[in-house]
Design a protein around this motif. Structure first.
Motif, PDB file in Angstrom:
ATOM      1  N   ILE A 129       0.545  -1.208   0.126  1.00 28.76           N
ATOM      2  CA  ILE A 129       0.267   0.412  -0.146  1.00 28.76           C
ATOM      3  C   ILE A 129       1.093   0.849   0.395  1.00 28.76           C
ATOM      4  N   THR A 130      -0.008   2.265  -0.288  1.00 31.64           N
ATOM      5  CA  THR A 130       0.742   3.262  -0.185  1.00 31.64           C
ATOM      6  C   THR A 130       0.917   4.669   0.817  1.00 31.64           C
ATOM      7  N   LEU A 131       1.612   4.827   1.928  1.00 28.54           N
ATOM      8  CA  LEU A 131       0.491   5.460   2.642  1.00 28.54           C
ATOM      9  C   LEU A 131       0.762   7.384   2.723  1.00 28.54           C
ATOM     10  N   PRO A 132       0.041   7.720   3.399  1.00 28.10           N
ATOM     11  CA  PRO A 132      -0.063   9.364   3.137  1.00 28.10           C
ATOM     12  C   PRO A 132       1.161  10.436   3.006  1.00 28.10           C
ATOM     13  N   LYS A 133       2.124   9.721   3.287  1.00 30.81           N
ATOM     14  CA  LYS A 133       3.778  10.406   3.022  1.00 30.81           C
ATOM     15  C   LYS A 133       4.661   9.501   1.961  1.00 30.81           C
ATOM     16  N   GLY A 134       3.661   8.554   0.426  1.00 30.13           N
ATOM     17  CA  GLY A 134       4.582   8.093   0.087  1.00 30.13           C
ATOM     18  C   GLY A 134       5.538   6.861   0.488  1.00 30.13           C
ATOM     19  N   GLN A 135       5.447   6.168   1.552  1.00 30.38           N
ATOM     20  CA  GLN A 135       6.221   5.213   1.791  1.00 30.38           C
ATOM     21  C   GLN A 135       5.149   4.501   1.465  1.00 30.38           C
ATOM     22  N   ARG A 136       5.765   2.779   0.716  1.00 29.60           N
ATOM     23  CA  ARG A 136       4.879   2.145   0.552  1.00 29.60           C
ATOM     24  C   ARG A 136       5.560   0.547   1.006  1.00 29.60           C
ATOM     25  N   PRO A 137       5.156  -0.046   2.713  1.00 18.12           N
ATOM     26  CA  PRO A 137       5.534  -1.036   2.449  1.00 18.12           C
ATOM     27  C   PRO A 137       4.078  -2.303   2.663  1.00 18.12           C
ATOM     28  N   SER A 138       4.168  -3.213   2.700  1.00 11.58           N
ATOM     29  CA  SER A 138       4.762  -4.833   2.254  1.00 11.58           C
ATOM     30  C   SER A 138       4.024  -5.287   3.655  1.00 11.58           C
ATOM     31  N   PHE A 139       2.524  -5.872   3.340  1.00 10.37           N
ATOM     32  CA  PHE A 139       2.368  -6.440   4.225  1.00 10.37           C
ATOM     33  C   PHE A 139       1.758  -8.378   3.861  1.00 10.37           C
ATOM     34  N   ALA A 140       2.250  -9.315   5.019  1.00  7.70           N
ATOM     35  CA  ALA A 140       1.970 -10.615   5.110  1.00  7.70           C
ATOM     36  C   ALA A 140       0.609 -10.893   5.779  1.00  7.70           C
TER      37      ALA A 140
END
Length: 372
Positions: free
Chosen positions: A48-59
């Protein structure tokens, strides 16, 4: 960041591992569920894309798919923060709705419902805060555009054992009943460590002074950083993420002065500073509504209004009562908070002003600038 200051550098300096908010986890679960509803396959991990642009992934922890609904679950990782929701299983069930229905949010088991006014959600709404709602809407729209969906869905968020976990939070006291709130303005949980965070505040002041800055701002979070940075056109290294540690900023600036210090934060938090608290964390200080009532009286509030303020559910509810009556409670709180700050500064050559904001970042109270 090249200059070594600001919120991100402070976080890095603590050496603590950040985590993900319940809002980020709910968004990830929703994205996976809606993708599966449209394609038949769950993305795992889901990004996903967070409000400040980071793109974490979740299992994904679990998943289920039927003809008209899909469910995906994510386990919350709060990083090194002692968060009561660390390890909680956050589920999103996405169902198709008729064309034109938009995105509808529901509270499933373990997610609370708002029962009292004074929160950023209407009474009767599921306790899914505005920023997580927008994150989910945005990701639903992206998935719909990518896979030919309409984007008209019902999203039911639930948390395993959420009602039990919520007993360890302030939710029951502020009228959120039945479970937890889905929270977060950045998607990232900032780890809480008194010694590490206060050290990072001091480093932030040192960096700003070394850069020749004469105006810095102590901010309670990312929303206040954005507001005060825009208000005064301050560079990033001038923004000190003080969190709840107002006293730490004031005491260090007393020993290492700058020409001007602006304190910016949520109205409720800064009402605690106005009442004389230097640690603004909810576990160690509470909004004093009788104090707000007395302060409102100095601004022209009637005795009847003062009683309503003292009985209000939250600080925000007290503020709204005063706004409706034309009583400048926000300005009164900001001014009293400035006086408390000057008391802690003990005559140090620092001019101070205070800016109070609401959850959306709108300025609801300001003091003038004053010095010793």
């Amino acid at each position: 960041m090249s200059s070594g200051g600001g919120r991100e550098a402070q976080l890095k300096h603590t050496g603590l591992r950040p985590g993900w908010t319940t809002g980020a986890c709910a968004t990830a679960a929703t994205t996976a569920a809606y993708t599966a509803l449209l394609t038949g396959d769950f993305p795992d991990p889901v990004t996903i894309t967070l409000p400040k642009g980071q793109r974490p992934s979740f299992a994904l922890a679990s998943e289920a798919l039927t003809a008209d609904a899909a469910m995906a679950a994510v386990v919350k990782d709060a990083g090194d923060d002692p968060d009561v929701t660390h390890g909680a299983v956050i589920r999103s069930t996405v169902r198709r709705l008729p064309l034109g229905s938009g995105v509808v949010f529901r509270a499933g088991p373990g997610v609370g419902t708002v029962t009292l006014p004074g929160l950023p959600l209407e009474v009767g709404e599921p306790a899914v805060n505005p920023v997580p709602r927008q994150m989910m809407r945005d990701h639903v729209a992206e998935v719909a555009a990518a896979h030919g969906g309409s984007g008209d869905v019902e999203i039911t968020i639930s948390v395993d054992n959420g009602a039990e976990i919520a007993r360890s939070t302030w939710n029951p006291r502020i009228g959120i009943l039945g479970g937890l709130s889905i929270l977060g303005t950045t998607g990232i949980v900032v780890p809480y460590s008194c010694s590490a965070w206060i050290d990072s505040i001091r480093r932030g002041v040192d960096v700003a002074r070394a850069a020749g800055l004469t105006h810095v701002a102590g901010c309670t979070g990312s929303t206040s950083e954005k507001t005060v940075g825009t208000l005064y056109d301050l560079p990033e290294i001038a923004l000190l993420d003080m969190g709840d540690f107002a006293g730490a900023v004031l005491k260090y600036v007393r020993r290492h002065p700058v020409d001007r210090l602006t304190i910016c934060g949520g109205f409720a938090k800064l009402s605690k500073l106005a009442a004389g608290h230097l640690d603004l964390h909810s576990a160690r200080s509470q909004v004093d509504k009788p104090f707000l009532a007395a302060l409102a009286r100095t601004g022209g509030a009637s005795a009847a209004l003062a009683t309503e303020i003292a009985d209000a559910n939250t600080g925000l509810a007290a503020l709204r009562l005063c706004e409706s009556a034309g009583v400048p409670l926000g300005d009164l709180v900001a001014t009293r908070a400035r006086e408390e700050a000057l008391t802690v500064l003990r005559g140090a050559p620092v001019a101070v002003d205070v800016v109070c904001i609401d959850r959306a970042g709108t300025v609801v109270g300001r003091s003038s600038v004053a010095g010793p």
